[in-house]
Design a protein around this motif. Sequence first.
Motif, PDB file in Angstrom:
ATOM      1  N   GLU A   1       0.755  -0.523   0.086  1.00  0.00           N
ATOM      2  CA  GLU A   1       0.385  -0.342   0.204  1.00  0.00           C
ATOM      3  C   GLU A   1       0.471   1.110   0.047  1.00  0.00           C
ATOM      4  O   GLU A   1       0.274   2.610  -0.302  1.00  0.00           O
ATOM      5  N   LEU A   2       1.953   1.428   0.803  1.00  0.00           N
ATOM      6  CA  LEU A   2       3.082   2.495   0.755  1.00  0.00           C
ATOM      7  C   LEU A   2       4.364   2.451   0.283  1.00  0.00           C
ATOM      8  O   LEU A   2       4.843   0.221   0.392  1.00  0.00           O
ATOM      9  N   MET A   3       5.028   2.437  -0.277  1.00  0.00           N
ATOM     10  CA  MET A   3       6.521   2.369  -0.476  1.00  0.00           C
ATOM     11  C   MET A   3       7.012   4.194  -0.275  1.00  0.00           C
ATOM     12  O   MET A   3       7.173   4.546  -1.272  1.00  0.00           O
ATOM     13  N   VAL A   4       8.516   3.795   0.942  1.00  0.00           N
ATOM     14  CA  VAL A   4       9.594   5.097   0.506  1.00  0.00           C
ATOM     15  C   VAL A   4      10.748   4.865   0.450  1.00  0.00           C
ATOM     16  O   VAL A   4      10.873   4.282   1.238  1.00  0.00           O
ATOM     17  N   PHE A   5      11.377   4.990  -0.328  1.00  0.00           N
ATOM     18  CA  PHE A   5      12.688   5.012  -1.408  1.00  0.00           C
ATOM     19  C   PHE A   5      13.220   6.058  -0.851  1.00  0.00           C
ATOM     20  O   PHE A   5      13.130   7.274  -0.991  1.00  0.00           O
ATOM     21  N   VAL A   6      14.860   6.519  -0.829  1.00  0.00           N
ATOM     22  CA  VAL A   6      15.651   7.749  -1.240  1.00  0.00           C
ATOM     23  C   VAL A   6      16.025   6.780  -2.338  1.00  0.00           C
ATOM     24  O   VAL A   6      16.842   5.493  -2.246  1.00  0.00           O
ATOM     25  N   PHE A   7      16.265   7.269  -3.730  1.00  0.00           N
ATOM     26  CA  PHE A   7      17.169   6.648  -4.597  1.00  0.00           C
ATOM     27  C   PHE A   7      17.823   7.724  -5.530  1.00  0.00           C
ATOM     28  O   PHE A   7      17.816   9.194  -5.212  1.00  0.00           O
ATOM     29  N   GLN A   8      19.251   7.873  -6.184  1.00  0.00           N
ATOM     30  CA  GLN A   8      19.506   8.174  -6.977  1.00  0.00           C
ATOM     31  C   GLN A   8      18.758   9.610  -8.056  1.00  0.00           C
ATOM     32  O   GLN A   8      17.057   9.731  -7.856  1.00  0.00           O
ATOM     33  N   ARG A   9      19.215  10.931  -7.713  1.00  0.00           N
ATOM     34  CA  ARG A   9      17.642  11.968  -7.551  1.00  0.00           C
ATOM     35  C   ARG A   9      17.163  11.878  -9.687  1.00  0.00           C
ATOM     36  O   ARG A   9      16.272  11.821  -9.842  1.00  0.00           O
ATOM     37  N   GLU A  10      18.409  11.453 -10.224  1.00  0.00           N
ATOM     38  CA  GLU A  10      17.936  10.866 -11.735  1.00  0.00           C
ATOM     39  C   GLU A  10      17.036  10.335 -12.074  1.00  0.00           C
ATOM     40  O   GLU A  10      16.231  10.061 -12.901  1.00  0.00           O
TER      41      GLU A  10
ATOM     42  N   VAL B   1       9.377  14.127  -1.528  1.00  0.00           N
ATOM     43  CA  VAL B   1       9.217  14.921  -0.002  1.00  0.00           C
ATOM     44  C   VAL B   1      10.476  15.911  -0.018  1.00  0.00           C
ATOM     45  O   VAL B   1      10.968  16.663   0.037  1.00  0.00           O
ATOM     46  N   ASP B   2      11.618  15.388  -0.564  1.00  0.00           N
ATOM     47  CA  ASP B   2      13.125  16.565  -0.708  1.00  0.00           C
ATOM     48  C   ASP B   2      13.874  15.349  -1.953  1.00  0.00           C
ATOM     49  O   ASP B   2      14.048  14.141  -2.273  1.00  0.00           O
ATOM     50  N   TRP B   3      13.647  16.422  -2.926  1.00  0.00           N
ATOM     51  CA  TRP B   3      14.592  16.614  -4.049  1.00  0.00           C
ATOM     52  C   TRP B   3      16.225  16.089  -4.395  1.00  0.00           C
ATOM     53  O   TRP B   3      17.259  15.972  -4.576  1.00  0.00           O
ATOM     54  N   ASP B   4      16.853  17.433  -3.390  1.00  0.00           N
ATOM     55  CA  ASP B   4      17.715  17.170  -2.902  1.00  0.00           C
ATOM     56  C   ASP B   4      18.606  17.236  -2.178  1.00  0.00           C
ATOM     57  O   ASP B   4      18.892  17.471  -0.796  1.00  0.00           O
ATOM     58  N   ILE B   5      19.087  15.251  -1.432  1.00  0.00           N
ATOM     59  CA  ILE B   5      19.488  15.391  -0.452  1.00  0.00           C
ATOM     60  C   ILE B   5      20.811  14.511  -0.744  1.00  0.00           C
ATOM     61  O   ILE B   5      21.440  14.214  -1.847  1.00  0.00           O
ATOM     62  N   SER B   6      21.592  15.073  -0.130  1.00  0.00           N
ATOM     63  CA  SER B   6      22.911  15.501  -0.355  1.00  0.00           C
ATOM     64  C   SER B   6      23.801  14.559  -0.212  1.00  0.00           C
ATOM     65  O   SER B   6      23.508  13.631   1.206  1.00  0.00           O
ATOM     66  N   PRO B   7      25.113  14.300  -1.270  1.00  0.00           N
ATOM     67  CA  PRO B   7      26.101  13.570  -0.565  1.00  0.00           C
ATOM     68  C   PRO B   7      26.421  13.384   0.507  1.00  0.00           C
ATOM     69  O   PRO B   7      26.649  12.265   0.927  1.00  0.00           O
TER      70      PRO B   7
ATOM     71  N   SER C   1      26.457  11.508  -6.739  1.00  0.00           N
ATOM     72  CA  SER C   1      25.442  12.512  -7.087  1.00  0.00           C
ATOM     73  C   SER C   1      24.101  12.825  -6.075  1.00  0.00           C
ATOM     74  O   SER C   1      24.259  11.835  -5.152  1.00  0.00           O
ATOM     75  N   PHE C   2      23.464  13.781  -5.701  1.00  0.00           N
ATOM     76  CA  PHE C   2      22.314  13.938  -5.128  1.00  0.00           C
ATOM     77  C   PHE C   2      21.200  12.673  -5.101  1.00  0.00           C
ATOM     78  O   PHE C   2      21.040  11.901  -5.797  1.00  0.00           O
ATOM     79  N   SER C   3      21.046  12.719  -3.969  1.00  0.00           N
ATOM     80  CA  SER C   3      19.556  11.681  -3.877  1.00  0.00           C
ATOM     81  C   SER C   3      18.445  12.388  -3.913  1.00  0.00           C
ATOM     82  O   SER C   3      18.103  13.345  -3.494  1.00  0.00           O
ATOM     83  N   SER C   4      17.128  11.539  -4.082  1.00  0.00           N
ATOM     84  CA  SER C   4      15.919  11.969  -3.318  1.00  0.00           C
ATOM     85  C   SER C   4      15.278  11.013  -2.969  1.00  0.00           C
ATOM     86  O   SER C   4      15.280  10.441  -3.291  1.00  0.00           O
TER      87      SER C   4
END
Length: 277
Positions: free
Chosen positions: A135-144, A174-180, A189-192
């Motif tokens: 029902e819900l997925m939350v991930f941090v992936f590479q921004r691209e 939720v956040d496009w610009d997670i710093s390395p 690269s940045f993550s999101s």
Amino acid sequence: MNLFTQLNHLMHEYSFAPSRKMAQNFVIDELLVQKIVAAARLKKTDHVLEIGCGTGFLTEELLKNSHVIGIELDSTFCKILNDRFGKEIGGKKFILVEGSFSNIELSGFNKVVSLPPYNLSSEILFRLASMPEVELMVFVFQREFVAKCVAQEGFGEYGALSVLLGYYYDSTVVDWDISPESFFPKPASFSSLVVFSRKKKVQHLKPGFELFLKSIFRYKNKKFSNALQKAYPFLKKQLGYDKKEFDLRASKLGFAEEKASVVSPKQFAQAFETFYK
């Protein structure tokens, strides 16, 4: 003790270093961990799948709010996780599965919350997106990569994964610009941080939708009718009927003259149902 200090202690105690081959980048940003957990809207009754638990920094916070099924390939990290969360494992609140995500049977969870290795991103989403119990997925992936996941029809990043996710889920970045700087070692690269919430009234499609989409998107810049013709050789074995029948069904599509790259997820699903019913 901050996460970077904890990581250094663990690296010393268990004699390991991050593996570039296994795409190991450990989260060291406490605020990011809290943001991930908040985005998951966890309840005590939730059973969460975490892919690539690593040293357990996210796992620890998930266990405060839910049950966790953790997948971890690295034997050293499995030892760390067993040492850190032995009580939860014994009490069945934490189930640790040692092995590769690719080879493990998946069941028993309703949410996915993870900081997975980036080299598994596509495989993870293609496998999970069609599971109706998620029902819900939350991930941090590479921004691209996140840009491809949430792309709308007509945009350059729009592809098979965009359609699959767009059909089954509403997405929120939720956040496009997670710093390395949030990881050790720093990724290139940045993550999101992205959340996929399953649509409540979406119809679950038969197996084969992924192959259908991938075959069409080989020819994304052609008219949908032309892309279908070129995709047929990749689909005929799965379809189980001849080209004449395929052409007859294709003639019933009202958007066949549109470019494949501007056909919406809902229309792709309609087309799939036309050929697979």
